[in-house]
Structures are given as C-alpha cells and as structure tokens.
Design a protein around this motif. Structure first.
Motif, short mmCIF file in Angstrom:
data_model
loop_
_atom_site.label_atom_id
_atom_site.label_comp_id
_atom_site.label_asym_id
_atom_site.label_seq_id
_atom_site.Cartn_x
_atom_site.Cartn_y
_atom_site.Cartn_z
N GLY A 65 44.85 43.08 32.98
CA GLY A 65 43.73 42.54 33.75
C GLY A 65 43.77 42.84 35.23
O GLY A 65 43.01 42.24 36.00
N ILE A 66 44.60 43.79 35.67
CA ILE A 66 44.64 44.13 37.09
C ILE A 66 43.32 44.78 37.48
O ILE A 66 42.73 45.54 36.71
N ALA A 67 42.83 44.45 38.66
CA ALA A 67 41.50 44.91 39.10
C ALA A 67 41.63 45.99 40.16
O ALA A 67 42.67 46.10 40.82
N PRO A 68 40.59 46.81 40.34
CA PRO A 68 40.62 47.84 41.38
C PRO A 68 40.87 47.23 42.76
O PRO A 68 40.30 46.19 43.10
N GLY A 69 41.73 47.86 43.54
CA GLY A 69 42.04 47.38 44.88
C GLY A 69 43.24 46.46 44.93
O GLY A 69 43.80 46.24 46.01
N GLN A 70 43.65 45.91 43.78
CA GLN A 70 44.86 45.10 43.77
C GLN A 70 46.09 45.99 43.93
O GLN A 70 46.02 47.20 43.73
N ARG B 267 33.77 38.75 26.74
CA ARG B 267 34.29 40.04 26.29
C ARG B 267 34.44 41.04 27.44
O ARG B 267 34.64 42.23 27.21
N GLY B 268 34.36 40.53 28.67
CA GLY B 268 34.53 41.40 29.83
C GLY B 268 35.97 41.45 30.30
O GLY B 268 36.90 41.38 29.51
N TRP B 269 36.14 41.56 31.63
CA TRP B 269 37.49 41.71 32.19
C TRP B 269 38.26 40.41 32.08
O TRP B 269 37.72 39.33 32.35
N PRO B 270 39.53 40.46 31.65
CA PRO B 270 40.30 39.23 31.47
C PRO B 270 40.61 38.55 32.80
O PRO B 270 40.61 39.17 33.86
N GLY B 271 40.86 37.27 32.71
CA GLY B 271 41.19 36.49 33.89
C GLY B 271 41.08 35.01 33.56
O GLY B 271 40.83 34.62 32.42
#
Length: 294
Positions: free
Chosen positions: A162-167, A251-255
């Motif tokens: 679940g890592i996001a862009p920019g992290q 069903r999208g990005w986990p978090g």
C-alpha cells in the motif's frame, strides 16, 4: 576559502519557508543525481545541493548562517572563517556527513584546535525507485542497482504493502560513508509507480476501463472485472451507456480507509463479417428509432 550562498544554490529567497527549501532541494537532487543526470558536472552540483540543504534544513544552523550572511557576504566572496564569537548552532557531527566543502566544515564541521574533525556520520543519499503497481499494492521485494564511488552495488528493498507515490523508504546505513570512525548515513528512496496497462491510481481510488458488448450494455449482464486484489463479479444494469462509471467500494488502494475502484464502461462494437451479421445490424437500424447524435 570561498563564501557559499546556500540560498542561491537552491534557487530560493532568504525568506523561504522550510517547505519551499525542502521542495527546491528535492527537485534539484532529482535533477542532478549521478544515477539519473547526464549533465556535465552533475555530481558536483548534486553535492552542492546536498550541502546547501544540510545547512538550511536545521533551524539553529540556518539561524547561525543567516546571521553570518547578514554581515554582507555574497556567494564567491573571500571568506577567512567565522568570527571569534561565532555560534554555529547545532553541531553537524551528530547528523551530518563527509564530503562537504571547507566552508561548510569551518562553520558546522566540529573541527578542534588541531584542525581534525571528530567522528562524523555519513550524509543521507536520496534516490528514486520505480515500483510496479501490483508490487506496491501487495508489498514485496525489489532489487535495485546503485552507482557508488565509481562502482555498482545491488540492494534488495522491501516494499511495504500500500505504499503511495512520493512516500519514502529509508535504508539505514546504506548512504554516504562516515568519516573518522563515524557511522554511514542512510539511503532514502522516493517511490514512484510504473504505468500499468489496466489500472490508474488517482488518490486512493483505482481507475480501470471495462470493455462490454452492445448487448451486455443494452440488456444488462454480470461480468468479471479485474482488480488489484483479484477478480470480482460486477452487475451491469440494462440500458448502460458507454462512459458510465461504476464504483467497487473498498477495492481501491489499501489503507486505514481503503479507496474504491472506479470502473468506466466502454462499449465495443463487433464488426459485421458475414451477410447474416450485416443483416442483423440492418434489422436493428429499422427496429430502433435512435439517433446517437440527437
């Protein structure tokens, strides 16, 4: 030695906010990173940008530097060292690194009377890593190659799910070498996501296009939809137009609060390859009083 104008190096004004300084640093570090840039002198510019950021990111070091600069110094001026009453602020010996200029060392390097610096931590090295969307979603491991001191080394990086862009991912002890017995710095990787032919990320929502047949859109149907977490069944209501958006909640990005998957219907029309198929289209044209441009 030469006085260095660290604000000029980062391309910001002396009154810039911490956020503006950090943003300028990250932009220039990406631009001049030796693993990325093909510009002549990129490595030296990269070192200069790192040095400027190290001087300005710490509030007490920045305040001390600003007081010195307020004395009328400009970049390129002859500098013979700080005045006798110089207060350096935070000593660089605990969180800094090697390979900085004599000017920086004279201000923050912690040199003793004999001119020898004490143990110094290596500088943190910033780089970028491109991760597949599915790996970033599920988590996993990825090998990266780094150029280091003219050589190349390979590291295996753990990608959190679940890592996001920019992290960022921090690898302790994998940055610049320490000096005089000091520990190595860290390697800080900024994560970017590779393009995926099926999915697009928008915030925490995952977007995808779903081709459907004309009769599925007209009559309704239950079809299989791919998601990053696996296939699911989606019911298409009768009379759906192309471009209709349908939401798969969670069903999208986990978090902590997962995003949704937004499915956009695209109606695909089969070609009439036989006389019978053409006759069916002609029959439809007669039966339906329909003008798609009306």
């Amino acid at each position: 030695m030469e006085f260095k104008d660290y604000y000029e190096t980062l391309g910001v004004k002396s009154g810039a906010t911490d956020a503006e300084i950090k943003s300028a640093y990250r932009r220039l570090a990406r631009k001049y990173h030796p693993d990325v840039s093909k510009e002549a002198g990129a490595e030296e510019k990269f070192k200069a940008v790192n040095e400027a950021y190290e001087a300005l990111k710490d509030p007490t070091r920045r305040q001390a530097y600003d007081q010195l600069r307020a004395g009328g110094y400009r970049g390129g001026d002859e500098f013979r060292g700080p005045p006798p009453n110089w207060q350096r602020g935070t000593d660089f010996g605990e969180d800094g690194g090697a390979d900085f200029s004599d000017f920086f060392e004279s201000l923050f390097g912690g040199r003793g009377a004999g001119g020898r610096a004490g143990p110094r931590r290596g500088r943190d090295v910033h780089a970028q890593i491109a991760v597949d969307l599915t790996t970033a979603y599920h988590g996993g491991r990825q090998r990266i190659g780094l150029h280091d001191g003219g050589g190349e080394r390979t590291l295996e990086v753990r990608i959190p799910a679940g890592i996001a862009p920019g992290q960022q991912i921090r690898l302790a002890g994998q940055g610049g070498a320490g000096a005089h017995g000091g520990p190595a710095g860290d390697l800080i990787l900024e994560v970017g996501l590779r393009d995926d032919p099926r999915f697009r990320l928008e915030g925490r929502d995952v977007l995808t296009d779903l081709p459907v047949a004309p009769w599925e859109a007209a009559l309704g149907a239950t079809v299989t939809v791919p998601t990053l977490g696996g296939n699911v069944e989606l019911r298409i209501p009768a009379g759906s137009d192309g471009g209709r958006k349908m939401r798969l909640r969670g069903r999208g990005w986990p978090g902590k609060t997962p995003g949704d998957q937004i499915v956009t219907l695209t109606v695909r029309v089969p070609k009439a390859a036989t006389d019978a198929q053409r006759a069916l289209y002609e029959q439809m044209a007669k039966e339906f009083d329909f003008d798609p441009r009306a």
